[in-house]
Scaffold this active site. Structure first.
Site, PDB file in Angstrom:
ATOM      1  CB  CYS A   1      13.340   8.960   8.366  1.00  0.00           C
ATOM      2  SG  CYS A   1      14.424   7.896   7.414  1.00  0.00           S
TER       3      CYS A   1
ATOM      4  CD  GLU B   1      10.194  12.810  11.184  1.00  0.00           C
ATOM      5  OE1 GLU B   1       9.038  12.382  11.313  1.00  0.00           O
ATOM      6  OE2 GLU B   1      11.114  12.149  10.690  1.00  0.00           O
TER       7      GLU B   1
ATOM      8  CE  LYS C   1      -1.777   2.983   2.159  1.00  0.00           C
ATOM      9  NZ  LYS C   1      -1.545   4.418   1.872  1.00  0.00           N
TER      10      LYS C   1
HETATM   11  P1  NAD Z   1       2.569   8.560   7.522  1.00  0.00           P
HETATM   12  O1  NAD Z   1       2.783   7.778   8.764  1.00  0.00           O
HETATM   13  O2  NAD Z   1       1.567   9.637   7.544  1.00  0.00           O
HETATM   14  O3  NAD Z   1       2.130   7.600   6.326  1.00  0.00           O
HETATM   15  C1  NAD Z   1       2.910   6.479   5.967  1.00  0.00           C
HETATM   16  C2  NAD Z   1       2.013   5.449   5.305  1.00  0.00           C
HETATM   17  O4  NAD Z   1       1.038   5.023   6.266  1.00  0.00           O
HETATM   18  C3  NAD Z   1       1.230   5.981   4.109  1.00  0.00           C
HETATM   19  O5  NAD Z   1       1.149   4.974   3.135  1.00  0.00           O
HETATM   20  C4  NAD Z   1      -0.138   6.261   4.702  1.00  0.00           C
HETATM   21  O6  NAD Z   1      -1.193   6.198   3.767  1.00  0.00           O
HETATM   22  C5  NAD Z   1      -0.257   5.149   5.714  1.00  0.00           C
HETATM   23  N1  NAD Z   1      -1.217   5.441   6.793  1.00  0.00           N
HETATM   24  C6  NAD Z   1      -1.565   6.647   7.283  1.00  0.00           C
HETATM   25  N2  NAD Z   1      -2.505   6.502   8.242  1.00  0.00           N
HETATM   26  C7  NAD Z   1      -2.735   5.171   8.366  1.00  0.00           C
HETATM   27  C8  NAD Z   1      -3.590   4.397   9.189  1.00  0.00           C
HETATM   28  N3  NAD Z   1      -4.402   4.947  10.065  1.00  0.00           N
HETATM   29  N4  NAD Z   1      -3.541   3.054   9.052  1.00  0.00           N
HETATM   30  C9  NAD Z   1      -2.734   2.458   8.163  1.00  0.00           C
HETATM   31  N5  NAD Z   1      -1.911   3.149   7.338  1.00  0.00           N
HETATM   32  C10 NAD Z   1      -1.901   4.493   7.448  1.00  0.00           C
HETATM   33  O7  NAD Z   1       4.007   9.073   7.101  1.00  0.00           O
HETATM   34  P2  NAD Z   1       4.391   9.953   5.845  1.00  0.00           P
HETATM   35  O8  NAD Z   1       3.982  11.352   6.116  1.00  0.00           O
HETATM   36  O9  NAD Z   1       3.962   9.288   4.606  1.00  0.00           O
HETATM   37  O10 NAD Z   1       5.996   9.821   5.863  1.00  0.00           O
HETATM   38  C11 NAD Z   1       6.806  10.556   6.682  1.00  0.00           C
HETATM   39  C12 NAD Z   1       7.262   9.762   7.876  1.00  0.00           C
HETATM   40  O11 NAD Z   1       7.968   8.599   7.468  1.00  0.00           O
HETATM   41  C13 NAD Z   1       8.251  10.556   8.702  1.00  0.00           C
HETATM   42  O12 NAD Z   1       7.920  10.438  10.064  1.00  0.00           O
HETATM   43  C14 NAD Z   1       9.572   9.871   8.417  1.00  0.00           C
HETATM   44  O13 NAD Z   1      10.543  10.020   9.403  1.00  0.00           O
HETATM   45  C15 NAD Z   1       9.154   8.465   8.241  1.00  0.00           C
HETATM   46  N6  NAD Z   1      10.184   7.698   7.520  1.00  0.00           N
HETATM   47  C16 NAD Z   1      10.942   6.810   8.218  1.00  0.00           C
HETATM   48  C17 NAD Z   1      11.942   6.094   7.577  1.00  0.00           C
HETATM   49  C18 NAD Z   1      12.783   5.074   8.315  1.00  0.00           C
HETATM   50  O14 NAD Z   1      13.398   4.252   7.661  1.00  0.00           O
HETATM   51  N7  NAD Z   1      12.834   5.103   9.637  1.00  0.00           N
HETATM   52  C19 NAD Z   1      12.170   6.288   6.215  1.00  0.00           C
HETATM   53  C20 NAD Z   1      11.377   7.208   5.529  1.00  0.00           C
HETATM   54  C21 NAD Z   1      10.377   7.908   6.200  1.00  0.00           C
END
Ligand code: NAD
Length: 498
Positions: free
Chosen positions: A301, A400, A190
């Site tokens: 991240c 963040e 997804k």
């Molecule tokens: P997000 O958590 O908002 O969304 C990530 C994914 O989760 C998306 O596909 C989104 O549709 C899905 N999602 C959102 N709400 C959900 C729910 N209630 N149930 C199931 N799925 C849901 O994050 P984002 O804004 O897309 O990405 C940014 C974040 O990702 C930052 O916090 C960043 O640090 C993190 N990140 C971490 C790494 C790592 O390796 N640690 C790498 C890249 C990004």
């Protein structure tokens, strides 16, 4: 030999992305026939309608993945065959590099040369690396008594749900797909609703490479619909999640409310970058932090967004960083020369600007940037922003931001620097700059982070694990350790009669 430079604007005008989901090897609309608009942050234009997957679509995708797993069409293939198909998949990614790079840039706004040179290349390398590992990793025999033989083997888990963010859409997917597919699992991916296009193309390319139908399915959609349905599904064995700590928490709840599926969370960060006065090349430290924190519009991240600088060198340090900011002024992401592109969407733009306001309100000193620019393009661009005189208690130092905002915090002693660096709910990465080998080791050891860099920040390789301490997550992406997430460990006892 001359290298052809594509005319990205022409290619962008001509491209017609396919937003339909891919389940069981077939592209199709969602069961309800609903779509959402995929909008480019470069100019606000609609790129394509994308299938809005919901619970019914997730059910179909999981059923398809389960069938593919249970009948052994992939898990049952000899490792050398899986290797060959996955290597072909990596080659297909490279062959489609221009299309994939263009989709990534149009979809989430990063500079085209980075999509091409970093994201596509790293995604292909990730798949190839895990493909190569498939027929080189051995299982174990335990040193038991002679009357028995204990085989310790790794088996694929089954159906893996993968949920990824928008900042490195293809690469984050590849970090999960590589080990999950190589180990023999089936996957339902997804992608983020903000960047679904490359994930769909990856699944087409995998099929072209010979990956059997149903092994890799992609259901685009919103987090609270498709994402939640996947994470709550009773027939999904594990979730490989990358995203925010807020949603990572939900993933654990969904597992608790459903089948206790394994949840592997790769979450946010607020990485510390500590510069001691005994590091001889202040300019290298300052230019490195600017390059690292402004890369990918600050939407990384592991961005080193909290810089701790010894008070005796802080004025010189911030002057050099401020002098670097013109290099990172946002420009046209399709130009091939802009070092910074567009923020992923209007919501994230407003979040970043809100943090900049909070920094000003709390008394941090704004030395560079701080504004939206290029608004006339219809896109979402923010200047590289530098705050000095930040305290570790301020909101901009604790939360963040996920945008091009750097906070400089001054310290006086090594103990104080370590204490402040560790005073964060996150623990993804950190960096220490010192020419004193004892201090470098001492501080690296004291820092509570999954990766610590010494006198650099840019080294990265698929061979090393990536992941965080504390609320930055659990488990590790990349390296052979990632197989731990997508395999079960089985012990088989055999009796041996003397
Ligand atoms: P997000 O958590 O908002 O969304 C990530 C994914 O989760 C998306 O596909 C989104 O549709 C899905 N999602 C959102 N709400 C959900 C729910 N209630 N149930 C199931 N799925 C849901 O994050 P984002 O804004 O897309 O990405 C940014 C974040 O990702 C930052 O916090 C960043 O640090 C993190 N990140 C971490 C790494 C790592 O390796 N640690 C790498 C890249 C990004």
């Amino acid at each position: 030999m001359t290298t052809r430079t594509p005319d990205w604007h022409n290619l962008a005008a001509a491209i017609r992305p396919d937003g339909r989901m891919l389940i069981g090897g077939v592209r199709s609309p969602s069961v309800a026939g609903e779509t959402f608009d995929c909008i480019s942050p470069i100019d606000g234009r609609i790129l394509t309608p994308v299938a809005r997957g919901q619970a019914a679509d997730i059910d179909t995708a999981v059923a398809s993945a389960r069938k593919a797993f249970d009948d052994g069409r992939w898990a049952g293939k000899p490792p050398a065959v899986r290797k060959k198909i996955l290597l072909r998949f990596a080659e297909k990614i490279l062959a489609a590099r221009e299309e994939l790079a263009l989709l990534e840039t149009l979809d989430m706004g990063k500079p085209i040369q980075h999509s091409l040179g970093v994201d596509v290349q790293s995604a292909a390398r990730t798949i190839a690396w895990y493909a190569e590992a498939v027929d080189k990793v051995y299982d174990e025999i335990a040193p038991t008594a002679r009357t028995a033989l204990a085989l310790i083997t790794r088996e694929p888990m089954g159906v893996i749900g993968v949920v990824v963010p928008w900042n490195y859409p293809m690469l984050m997917a590849a970090w999960k797909l590589g080990p999950a597919l190589a180990a023999g699992n089936s996957v339902v991916l997804k992608p983020s609703e903000k960047s679904p296009l490359t994930a769909l193309r990856l699944a087409d390319l995998a099929l072209d490479a010979g990956l059997p139908e149903g092994v890799f399915n992609v259901v685009p959609g919103y987090g609270h619909e498709a994402g939640e349905a996947l994470a709550l599904h009773m027939d999904v064995d594990a979730i490989g999640f990358t995203g925010s700590t807020r949603v990572g928490r939900k993933m654990l709840e969904y597992a608790g409310r459903s089948n206790l599926k394994r949840v592997y969370n790769e979450l946010g960060g607020k990485s510390a970058f500590i510069v001691f006065p005994d590091f001889g090349d202040l300019s290298r430290a300052a230019t490195t932090v600017a390059a690292s924190v402004f890369f990918n519009q600050g939407e990384s991240c592991n961005a080193p967004s909290r810089v701790f600088v010894h008070a005796s060198i802080a004025d010189d340090f911030v002057r050099i960083v401020a002098g670097e900011t013109p290099k990172y002024q946002p420009g046209d992401p399709l130009s091939g020369s802009a070092e910074m592109g567009a923020i992923v969407d209007d919501t994230q733009l407003r979040t970043v600007l809100g943090y900049i306001d909070a920094g000003r309100d709390e008394g941090a000193k704004l030395l560079a940037g701080g504004h939206r620019v290029r608004a006339e393009t219809g896109g979402f661009f923010v200047e590289p922003t530098l705050f000095d005189r930040v305290s570790n208690r301020m909101k901009i130092a604790r939360e963040e931001i996920f945008g091009p905002v750097l906070s400089v915090i001054r310290f006086r002693t090594e103990e104080e620097a370590i204490a402040m660096a560790n005073d964060s709910s996150y623990g993804l990465q950190a960096s220490v700059w010192s020419d004193n080998i004892n201090r470098a080791h001492r501080v690296a050891r004291a820092l509570r982070a999954g990766t610590v860099h010494v006198n650099q920040y840019d080294e990265d390789d698929i061979t090393v694990p990536f992941g965080g301490y504390k609320q930055s997550g659990n488990g590790r992406d990349k390296s052979l350790h990632a197989f731990d997430k997508y395999t079960e460990l089985k012990t088989t006892w055999l009796r041996i009669d003397e």
